[in-house]
Design an enzyme around this catalytic site. Structure first.
Site, PDB file in Angstrom:
ATOM      1  N   GLN A 134     -17.121  64.319 -71.607  1.00 47.38           N
ATOM      2  CA  GLN A 134     -17.760  65.617 -71.796  1.00 47.38           C
ATOM      3  C   GLN A 134     -16.912  66.777 -71.321  1.00 47.38           C
ATOM      4  O   GLN A 134     -17.165  67.932 -71.676  1.00 47.38           O
ATOM      5  CB  GLN A 134     -19.104  65.650 -71.066  1.00 47.38           C
ATOM      6  CG  GLN A 134     -18.964  65.667 -69.556  1.00 47.38           C
ATOM      7  CD  GLN A 134     -20.287  65.530 -68.859  1.00 47.38           C
ATOM      8  OE1 GLN A 134     -20.953  64.517 -68.977  1.00 47.38           O
ATOM      9  NE2 GLN A 134     -20.663  66.556 -68.127  1.00 47.38           N
ATOM     10  N   CYS A 140     -23.999  66.117 -70.431  1.00 44.66           N
ATOM     11  CA  CYS A 140     -24.333  64.693 -70.309  1.00 44.66           C
ATOM     12  C   CYS A 140     -25.655  64.364 -70.987  1.00 44.66           C
ATOM     13  O   CYS A 140     -25.807  63.291 -71.568  1.00 44.66           O
ATOM     14  CB  CYS A 140     -24.369  64.284 -68.847  1.00 44.66           C
ATOM     15  SG  CYS A 140     -25.497  65.263 -67.846  1.00 44.66           S
ATOM     16  N   HIS A 278     -28.207  64.342 -63.580  1.00 48.46           N
ATOM     17  CA  HIS A 278     -27.230  63.738 -64.486  1.00 48.46           C
ATOM     18  C   HIS A 278     -27.954  62.785 -65.427  1.00 48.46           C
ATOM     19  O   HIS A 278     -28.879  62.074 -65.006  1.00 48.46           O
ATOM     20  CB  HIS A 278     -26.182  62.981 -63.682  1.00 48.46           C
ATOM     21  CG  HIS A 278     -25.020  62.486 -64.491  1.00 48.46           C
ATOM     22  ND1 HIS A 278     -24.309  63.288 -65.359  1.00 48.46           N
ATOM     23  CD2 HIS A 278     -24.435  61.266 -64.566  1.00 48.46           C
ATOM     24  CE1 HIS A 278     -23.343  62.576 -65.923  1.00 48.46           C
ATOM     25  NE2 HIS A 278     -23.399  61.356 -65.463  1.00 48.46           N
ATOM     26  N   ASN A 302     -21.611  56.139 -68.938  1.00 49.99           N
ATOM     27  CA  ASN A 302     -21.437  57.526 -68.530  1.00 49.99           C
ATOM     28  C   ASN A 302     -20.665  58.293 -69.600  1.00 49.99           C
ATOM     29  O   ASN A 302     -20.231  57.722 -70.602  1.00 49.99           O
ATOM     30  CB  ASN A 302     -20.689  57.576 -67.192  1.00 49.99           C
ATOM     31  CG  ASN A 302     -20.950  58.850 -66.411  1.00 49.99           C
ATOM     32  OD1 ASN A 302     -21.616  59.771 -66.895  1.00 49.99           O
ATOM     33  ND2 ASN A 302     -20.426  58.917 -65.204  1.00 49.99           N
TER      34      ASN A 302
END
Length: 335
Positions: A134, A140, A278, A302
């Site tokens: 990102q 995210c 997150h 992630n």
């Protein structure tokens, strides 16, 4: 759980501090700059070197002389090493939301782990697109929603198509998100549902910053009929991951231990019970060694690139009293 919590979806940050430069680290510093393509002015380099050394000390203190780490996981220096806590805070925007899991749910709670597999890894079934990065855009939440829809589209069509994160960053402000500043998965799912679709990465590529919305209905690559908000509970999340596919979740990740995670089963005792900041994708679960010894984990994807963690993935402790709120804001789409 209180009636309101702070949901901050921003995803990057690091602790800062001042220290004298250690000349024995010169070679390691130069190699790190080369590995992560870092370049500074003379004035900035001194400050960045100070931050980097402080973070390196945190990592080495955690890993210890034997390099095995504390609490069953290790840390390593990565591309966040020169970022200060102030830089992260400047990008962060806190706003309260109602916890969606308080809504009446039709989900039938599983009885323990009966009937569920001991190991699930949707990567091995072809559900996952490659890990992406990102950058400094707080997107995210968009990567997580795109990933959840990608998984369900693969289940439906047998084809894996990377979806446009940029489409979500640029176009979901009317549904409550704030581009690269902040956002949440619930609002992003609402956008895709009400918009009638989302484009593919190929037609609307990621740019690491917010631009004017350029979505074109004719280029829509995926649609959703609805999305489901799971009640809180790791047993419910386990059931959903096993039977539905990758699940979007939001967690508290604002810890240097998370930012510099390398390998092992992550367990941060200071994870918040009331704040999430997150968004990640739960793509499986399992255990290492004897599961009765507490070595269960969630496998999460992630959006910090393949140089972070386990090539972009993490094992986060499972059945540890909802560690980091892993099950508190879980959602998946219906396509």
């Amino acid at each position: 759980m209180t009636s309101a919590v702070f949901l901050v979806i921003l995803c990057i940050g690091i602790m800062s501090g001042a220290s004298a430069h250690d000349p024995s680290l010169d070679a390691e510093w130069e190699k790190w700059k080369m590995d992560y393509e870092k370049s500074y002015s003379l004035e900035e380099e001194a400050m960045r070197r100070t931050v980097w050394e402080k973070n390196l000390k945190i990592i080495k203190d955690h890993n210890g002389e034997n390099g095995l780490g504390k609490n069953g996981y290790t840390m390593e220096m990565n591309g966040f090493g020169d970022m200060t806590g102030e830089e992260f805070k400047d990008m962060m925007v806190n706003f309260p939301i109602q916890p969606h899991n308080k809504r009446k749910s039709i989900w039938k709670r599983a009885v323990g782990d009966v009937g569920l597999p001991k190991f699930v890894d949707w990567r091995k079934k072809g559900y996952m697109t490659p890990v992406r990065n990102q950058g400094k855009c707080g997107s995210c939440w968009a990567f997580t929603v795109a990933g959840a829809i990608e998984g369900q589209m693969y289940h439906k069509t047998g084809k894996v198509t990377p979806l446009s994160v940029q489409n979500l960053v640029d176009c979901s402000r009317p549904h409550g998100n704030n581009g690269c500043a902040s956002g949440n998965t619930y609002n992003a799912f609402q956008y895709v549902l009400h918009n009638g679709g989302i484009e593919a990465e190929a037609t609307y590529p990621y740019e690491r910053k917010e631009w004017k919305c350029r979505y074109r209905p004719a280029r829509s690559a995926a649609k959703i009929k609805a999305f489901f908000v799971l009640p809180e509970g790791e047993d419910i999340l386990m059931d959903a991951v096993a039977n539905k596919g990758p699940i979007a979740v939001s967690i508290d990740a604002f810890h240097d231990s998370f930012l510099f995670y390398r390998t092992g089963i992550y367990h941060e005792p200071n994870c918040s019970s009331s704040v999430v900041n997150h968004a990640v994708l739960v793509v499986g679960y399992g255990h290492e060694g004897d599961e009765m010894d507490g070595n269960k984990y969630w496998l999460i994807k992630n959006s910090w690139g393949k140089k972070w963690g386990l090539k972009g993935y993490m094992k986060l402790a499972k059945d540890w009293n909802n560690l980091c709120q892993i099950s508190s804001y879980a959602q998946y789409p219906i396509v």
